[in-house]
Design a protein around this motif. Structure first.
Motif, mmCIF file in Angstrom:
data_model
loop_
_atom_site.group_PDB
_atom_site.id
_atom_site.type_symbol
_atom_site.label_atom_id
_atom_site.label_comp_id
_atom_site.label_asym_id
_atom_site.label_seq_id
_atom_site.Cartn_x
_atom_site.Cartn_y
_atom_site.Cartn_z
ATOM 1 N N UNK A 55 7.896 5.646 -16.665
ATOM 2 C CA UNK A 55 8.426 5.365 -15.336
ATOM 3 C C UNK A 55 7.408 4.590 -14.499
ATOM 4 N N UNK A 56 6.160 5.064 -14.510
ATOM 5 C CA UNK A 56 5.117 4.404 -13.715
ATOM 6 C C UNK A 56 4.871 2.974 -14.193
ATOM 7 N N UNK A 57 4.863 2.762 -15.495
ATOM 8 C CA UNK A 57 4.652 1.403 -16.019
ATOM 9 C C UNK A 57 5.818 0.490 -15.665
ATOM 10 N N UNK A 58 7.040 1.010 -15.793
ATOM 11 C CA UNK A 58 8.220 0.192 -15.487
ATOM 12 C C UNK A 58 8.312 -0.106 -13.996
ATOM 13 N N UNK A 59 8.283 0.950 -13.183
ATOM 14 C CA UNK A 59 8.413 0.752 -11.732
ATOM 15 C C UNK A 59 7.222 -0.032 -11.188
ATOM 16 N N UNK A 60 6.025 0.297 -11.643
ATOM 17 C CA UNK A 60 4.838 -0.430 -11.192
ATOM 18 C C UNK A 60 4.878 -1.884 -11.631
ATOM 19 N N UNK A 81 12.603 9.716 -6.932
ATOM 20 C CA UNK A 81 12.468 10.102 -8.336
ATOM 21 C C UNK A 81 11.419 11.199 -8.497
ATOM 22 N N UNK A 82 10.311 11.072 -7.791
ATOM 23 C CA UNK A 82 9.251 12.065 -7.895
ATOM 24 C C UNK A 82 9.592 13.392 -7.249
ATOM 25 N N UNK A 83 10.450 13.385 -6.237
ATOM 26 C CA UNK A 83 10.802 14.614 -5.524
ATOM 27 C C UNK A 83 12.001 15.334 -6.129
ATOM 28 N N UNK A 84 12.731 14.670 -6.997
ATOM 29 C CA UNK A 84 13.928 15.272 -7.587
ATOM 30 C C UNK A 84 13.517 16.320 -8.619
ATOM 31 N N UNK A 91 1.224 9.173 -5.765
ATOM 32 C CA UNK A 91 1.764 10.505 -5.504
ATOM 33 C C UNK A 91 2.583 10.995 -6.691
ATOM 34 N N UNK A 92 3.456 10.132 -7.220
ATOM 35 C CA UNK A 92 4.264 10.512 -8.369
ATOM 36 C C UNK A 92 3.371 10.810 -9.579
ATOM 37 N N UNK A 152 0.831 -1.211 0.000
ATOM 38 C CA UNK A 152 0.000 0.000 0.000
ATOM 39 C C UNK A 152 0.863 1.259 0.000
ATOM 40 N N UNK A 153 1.974 1.231 0.716
ATOM 41 C CA UNK A 153 2.911 2.365 0.692
ATOM 42 C C UNK A 153 3.469 2.536 -0.720
#
Length: 167
Positions: A49-54, A125-128, A21-22, A13-14
């Motif tokens: 990024x979302x597809x790869x990381x997810x 990655x999202x905060x950079x 959030x990203x 869930x985190x």
């Protein structure tokens, strides 16, 4: 529900929260790779990024979460345990259900740690916003993850998790 399963669900869930959030806050391009000094050396579209990381994250979580289903199907000859005596004891028909349970719990704990590390990397990655990030933002969590996994493996192998009971 087992503590290991609860930890895996909560950490997943985190991870989902970090991806969400990203998706909501990041710009069109997201840092996808950092070199050893924290410099961004590759960016990707947010969608990529979302597809790869997810995809990687959910594949790993799925693997860890499904251990209780697939591990019992593995033949005893393919199970690697610390010694011949330990192997013979835990893969015996009367002890195999307990081995299956312990192995599922162990991999759920490892999966929980992995999901948290992936959530952290997603957050970084999202905060950079610039072209670099403090190397500590990546090195410390990765190092802690590696130490935790190594410590848990030592506990499993040397600490008696799979110790053969004395008669």
């Amino acid at each position: 529900m087992k503590h290991s399963r609860v930890a895996l669900v909560l950490s997943t869930l985190v991870f989902i929260g970090a991806l969400t959030w990203l998706a909501v806050t990041a710009g069109d391009h997201v840092p996808a790779h950092f070199d050893g000094s924290g410099q961004v050396d590759r960016t990707e579209s947010k969608q990529s990024f979302l597809l790869t990381m997810g995809g990687i994250g959910f594949a790993l979580v799925g693997l860890f979460a499904s251990t209780a289903w697939w591990f019992p199907k593995i033949p005893a000859s393919m199970v690697n345990l610390p010694s011949r005596t330990v192997h013979e004891y835990w893969t015996a028909a009367e002890n195999r259900p307990e081995l299956n349970r312990k192995m599922a719990e162990d991999l759920e704990w490892i999966g929980a740690g992995t999901a948290l590390l992936l959530a952290w990397i997603t957050g970084v990655a999202g905060a950079t916003t610039g072209d670099s990030v403090s190397v500590w933002a990546l090195a410390v969590p990765t190092g802690l993850y590696m130490l935790a996994i190594l410590g848990y493996v030592v506990y499993i192998v040397k600490g008696g998790r799979y110790r053969v009971p004395k008669d």
